[in-house]
Design an enzyme around this catalytic site. Structure first.
Site, short mmCIF file in Angstrom:
data_model
loop_
_atom_site.label_atom_id
_atom_site.label_comp_id
_atom_site.label_asym_id
_atom_site.label_seq_id
_atom_site.Cartn_x
_atom_site.Cartn_y
_atom_site.Cartn_z
N THR A 383 4.14 61.00 -38.33
CA THR A 383 5.64 61.22 -37.67
C THR A 383 5.94 59.81 -37.43
OG1 THR A 383 5.01 63.14 -37.07
CG2 THR A 383 6.53 62.26 -35.43
N ASN A 403 6.52 65.82 -40.90
CA ASN A 403 5.12 66.32 -40.80
C ASN A 403 4.09 65.62 -41.39
OD1 ASN A 403 3.51 68.07 -39.62
ND2 ASN A 403 3.62 69.52 -41.37
N1 GLY Z 1 4.87 67.89 -37.53
C1 GLY Z 1 4.18 67.52 -36.29
C2 GLY Z 1 4.80 67.99 -34.95
O1 GLY Z 1 6.06 68.26 -34.75
O2 GLY Z 1 4.10 67.98 -33.93
#
Ligand code: GLY
Length: 576
Positions: A383, A403
């Site tokens: 992220t 993600n």
């Molecule tokens: N995709 C990681 C989160 O949103 O926590």
């Protein structure tokens, strides 16, 4: 004579100008140098923190393709004034924008299970069925509509230039792309085009993205209309339909970002402002901070005893954090989900009464049995994050994501951007862990148009009516514990911004049972002590990429995590 009086006049003129121009500091802490330079330049052109955030967000979609995105989503926490009232006459307010992806309308609870009810490996993580409906373009548009001051096109131009003229690939990006290419090779039932687009990333070489450049030009011209209803939308939907993906034009047309009330927690004379559901981050961080506060006396006594016994204090703290985290992640798995679909008892979960009670079972000298940690009874890697403060004191804390690094591995042909694999953040089956090892239940099961639970925690700490800290990080489920530790490092340990982000971090999340993940530079003696207590340890080279800005005694400082490729800067903005 004439020359002398002309020179005096010039000197007087220069003096008058210098008296009427003042300089005020602003700061950025960004995940790469391109976004840092663009955010600074936008503020030097008169833009505010939101303008800088939007411009940097689009730049990262080009220069940080593993997480910066058009095909993903995220959250933005703000402390700001409306754009046309920056003269100090209106007190800034806190805001939170949810531009998280949504499940397509055709999604359903058991979509990732086979006929026997078993989870189909990687279906929610790699390829065409892994994507939620993207929110980034709409999010940036909506925040710009509400708070931006420079024209939308101006903010998009740096990203267009970097896509068309290219940027220099870092070793970090090259390595991540190679790893991802190998990792997805045998995981999708349909061939993926990731390698065609990103297979030749070479450190030190310039990388151009002409298709992405054209997409950015269309969005600069037409705004979200292009992405959600126009040419880009049609390209996205065509690619999905050709490959059994679920996203339709109707899904795109009905996507909206949502303004929500941030989670607010009083802690040590401060206001913690962080992400509400569908993130678990704000709730979890406030729970951790408050439980720590309730138990500070016990912790201090244990630290004193450790000093006497020659036990490293960091081991005591790590075990203590793991005890808190066990309880917080048990709550997360049970209670947290999209509050538009399920009732999430946020106020109760962060209330002093609940957390005081929840703290009573924390053990300082042994490990609580994981199987006995249930959600409390009520009477919670890849992220990217950036932090910005402008010269007027407005702040933006933004975390957005695909993600996994590079998301689902699917690039929209002709549009040049990667799609997310955010569907894996849903609980595909109760009790079955996702890629980050966290489990969930009913509150986070898949449903049409629902937002999947997140750990993203863009956070702002307010003290005495001003921003004291802007902080956040990537890292999946470790986001919560990284933000927690950074706040603690500054407020309780008195570390500087750079020390606070560079300190080795540790992480526990209830499952896997009694496992603590750690940064490689955690001292040997600490590891030995934790193993002696009964923990298993897991080395994790890259656990977050924290970007923090601090204001202490009126002075700004900023730091980018040394483990990433970020850049933090404090600089002056001249104002007439
Ligand atoms: N995709 C990681 C989160 O949103 O926590």
């Amino acid at each position: 004579m004439l020359k002398k009086s002309f020179l005096s006049l010039l000197a007087l003129f220069a003096l008058l100008i210098s008296l009427s121009v003042s300089a005020r500091p602003a700061a950025v802490a960004m995940p790469d140098r391109y976004s840092a330079e663009v955010a600074q330049s936008i503020m030097q052109q008169g833009g505010n923190a939101v303008d800088a955030a939007v411009a940097a967000g689009f730049v990262l979609a080009v220069t940080y393709p593993e997480a910066g995105n058009l095909g993903g989503g995220g959250f933005m926490t703000l402390y700001t004034r409306p754009a046309n009232s920056q003269k100090g006459d209106i007190t800034p307010q806190t805001y939170f924008l949810d531009y998280r992806e949504k499940a397509p309308k055709a999604a359903h609870r058991d979509m990732y299970l086979d006929k026997e009810g078993k989870v189909i490996p990687y279906r929610s993580l790699v390829g065409y069925q892994a994507s939620g409906v993207p929110g980034t373009v709409m999010g940036f548009w909506q925040v710009h509509q509400s708070f931006g001051s420079l024209p939308w096109r101006t903010l998009m131009q740096p990203a267009i230039d970097l896509a068309e003229q290219g940027f220099e690939v870092s070793e970090h990006l090259q390595n991540t792309a190679q790893w991802f290419q190998n990792w997805i090779a045998d995981k999708s039932p349909t061939p993926l085009n990731f390698t065609h687009y990103f297979g030749k990333l070479t450190a030190g070489k310039v990388f151009k993205q002409p298709e992405l450049g054209k997409t950015l030009r269309r969005i600069a011209e037409l705004g979200p209309q292009d992405f959600y209803q126009g040419e880009t939308a049609r390209k996205l939907v065509a690619e999905m339909q050709a490959n059994e993906g679920l996203i339709t034009l109707d899904d795109l047309k009905s996507y909206q970002a949502v303004w929500r009330d941030p989670v607010m927690g009083h802690w040590q004379g401060r206001q913690i402002v962080s992400a509400p559901p569908p993130s678990s981050g704000g709730v979890a961080i406030v729970q951790l901070l408050k439980m720590k506060q309730h138990l500070q006396g016990k912790l201090n006594a244990a630290l004193k005893q450790a000093e006497k016994d020659g036990v490293p204090q960091q081991a005591v703290k790590t075990h203590f954090y793991a005890e808190l985290e066990k309880r917080v992640y048990a709550d997360r798995a049970f209670y947290l989900g999209d509050s538009d679909f399920v009732e999430v008892p946020v106020a109760k979960l962060i209330s002093d009464t609940y957390l005081k009670e929840r703290s009573t079972t924390v053990l300082l000298d042994e490990i609580s049995v994981s199987e006995e940690i249930h959600p409390g009874k009520l009477e919670s890697p890849e992220t990217t994050h950036f932090s910005i403060i402008d010269s007027e004191g407005n702040a933006v804390s933004n975390t957005y994501t695909l993600n996994m690094p590079f998301g689902s591995g699917v690039v929209i042909p002709g549009a040049g951007f990667l799609m997310n694999d955010e569907m894996d953040d849903f609980s595909t089956k109760p009790g079955v862990a996702n890629v980050f090892g966290v489990v969930g239940g009913k509150a986070n099961e898949v449903a049409p148009e629902k937002r999947m639970l997140s750990s993203m925690s863009p956070t702002i700490v307010l003290k005495d009516g001003e921003v004291e800290m802007v902080v956040g990080t990537p890292g999946g489920s470790t986001i919560i514990t990284s933000v927690f530790q950074t706040i603690i490092n500054v407020v309780d340990e008195g570390l500087s911004a750079q020390q606070a982000v560079d300190a080795p971090r540790v992480h526990h999340q209830l499952l896997p049972k009694d496992q603590i993940a750690y940064h490689p530079d955690l001292p040997e003696a600490v590891k030995e002590e934790l193993q002696a207590l009964g923990y298993t340890l897991k080395r994790n080279n890259y656990m977050g990429d924290v970007q923090v800005i601090l204001r202490q005694d009126g002075e700004l400082s900023a730091a980018a995590d040394r483990r990433g490729r970020g850049l933090a800067k404090v600089f002056e903005i001249s104002t007439p």
